[in-house]
Write an enzyme that holds these catalytic residues in place. Structure first.
Site, short mmCIF file in Angstrom:
data_model
loop_
_atom_site.label_atom_id
_atom_site.label_comp_id
_atom_site.label_asym_id
_atom_site.label_seq_id
_atom_site.Cartn_x
_atom_site.Cartn_y
_atom_site.Cartn_z
N PRO A 127 0.97 -1.46 0.38
CA PRO A 127 -0.36 -0.19 0.53
C PRO A 127 0.82 1.02 0.29
O PRO A 127 1.46 2.04 0.73
CB PRO A 127 -1.30 0.16 1.44
N GLU A 128 0.83 2.08 -1.05
CA GLU A 128 1.48 3.33 -1.32
C GLU A 128 0.20 4.89 -0.45
O GLU A 128 -0.26 4.85 0.17
CB GLU A 128 1.77 3.69 -2.47
#
Length: 270
Positions: free
Chosen positions: A2-3
């Site tokens: 997840p960014e």
């Protein structure tokens, strides 16, 4: 992993459930994730009221009326599940609110983390001390990048991934932003002029905003708190598209660098 857009989407999904809510019960179903949970986590948060939720880079922040902030990182595969119908094997932290809502932090790979610090000392949190400006905030502009990049021969992609320069940018969105800006990822950062850096900053913001609006990208186990998948991957211009046609008709290329893949178009990006 997840960014920034996925974490921002997570915070927006948690806010309607947690903002103003009293934490009635906090249950730890194991002792650690990437590192141990704070030993007094339950004691300090049980009975507290959540007064704010925010994001810093790829970290989520949950502030309470007791002057404490819980900082979470989703690692490789973490996500929060809202009002789950059942408790899953990898639901490692459970939060129950006074309104009868339940949140489960699910992390199959356990590369995530949870910390608890005094809200007033948030700037001293080790990950934040040397962190650069937020890419969606007012402090990031072309002039700043020009000063930081001046004289540097390192590739612009590597510079953008350095959290000391810009906070929260990750591999996917740097690849996408460089394509939008028409800049080759291997170009020496110090050889990019101010006008092109203006386009780059605009591209970074546009790509991140579009990804947030799409609910993030679907990568392996990532899903939003409501269980829906992110759909920005359907809008990827180059990332994950090796051998496919770019919008210009040329083929998207890929190379591996330090465990990451770089995707770009040699025709569009110079």
């Amino acid at each position: 992993m997840p960014e920034l857009p996925e974490v921002e989407t997570t915070i927006r999904g948690l806010r309607p459930v947690l903002q103003g809510a009293r934490i009635e019960r906090l249950l730890l179903r194991r002792a650690d994730l990437r590192r141990p949970f704070p030993p007094d986590l339950g004691q300090r948060l049980t009975g507290a009221t959540v007064v704010g939720l925010a994001r810093r880079a790829k970290y989520g922040l949950i502030d309470t009326d007791r002057g404490d902030t819980m900082i979470f990182h989703l690692g490789m595969s973490g996500r929060w599940r809202v009002d789950p119908s059942e408790t899953l094997t990898h639901d490692h932290l459970i939060v129950e609110t006074g309104a009868g809502r339940t949140l489960a932090l699910n992390d199959p790979r356990r590369f995530g983390s949870v910390d608890l610090i005094e809200t007033a000392a948030i700037g001293d949190y080790p990950a934040f001390v040397a962190m650069g400006p937020e890419p969606l905030g007012p402090d990031l502009d072309a002039a700043l990048l020009y000063r930081v990049f001046e004289g540097r021969m390192a590739p612009v992609k590597a510079m953008l991934l350095d959290q000391r320069i810009v906070a929260g940018l990750g591999n996917i969105y740097v690849c996408e932003a460089l394509h939008v800006a028409g800049i080759a990822p291997s170009r020496a950062a110090g050889r990019i002029g101010l006008a092109r850096l203006e386009r780059l900053v605009t591209a970074i913001r546009a790509v991140l905003v579009a990804a947030i609006e799409a609910g993030g990208s679907t990568l392996r186990d990532y899903a939003r708190p409501d269980g829906e998948l992110g759909y920005f991957s359907k809008q990827w211009r180059v990332y994950g598209r090796e051998g496919e046609a770019c919008q210009c008709g040329a083929r998207v290329r890929r190379r591996a660098e330090g465990g990451r893949s770089t995707f770009w178009c040699a025709t569009c990006q110079r």
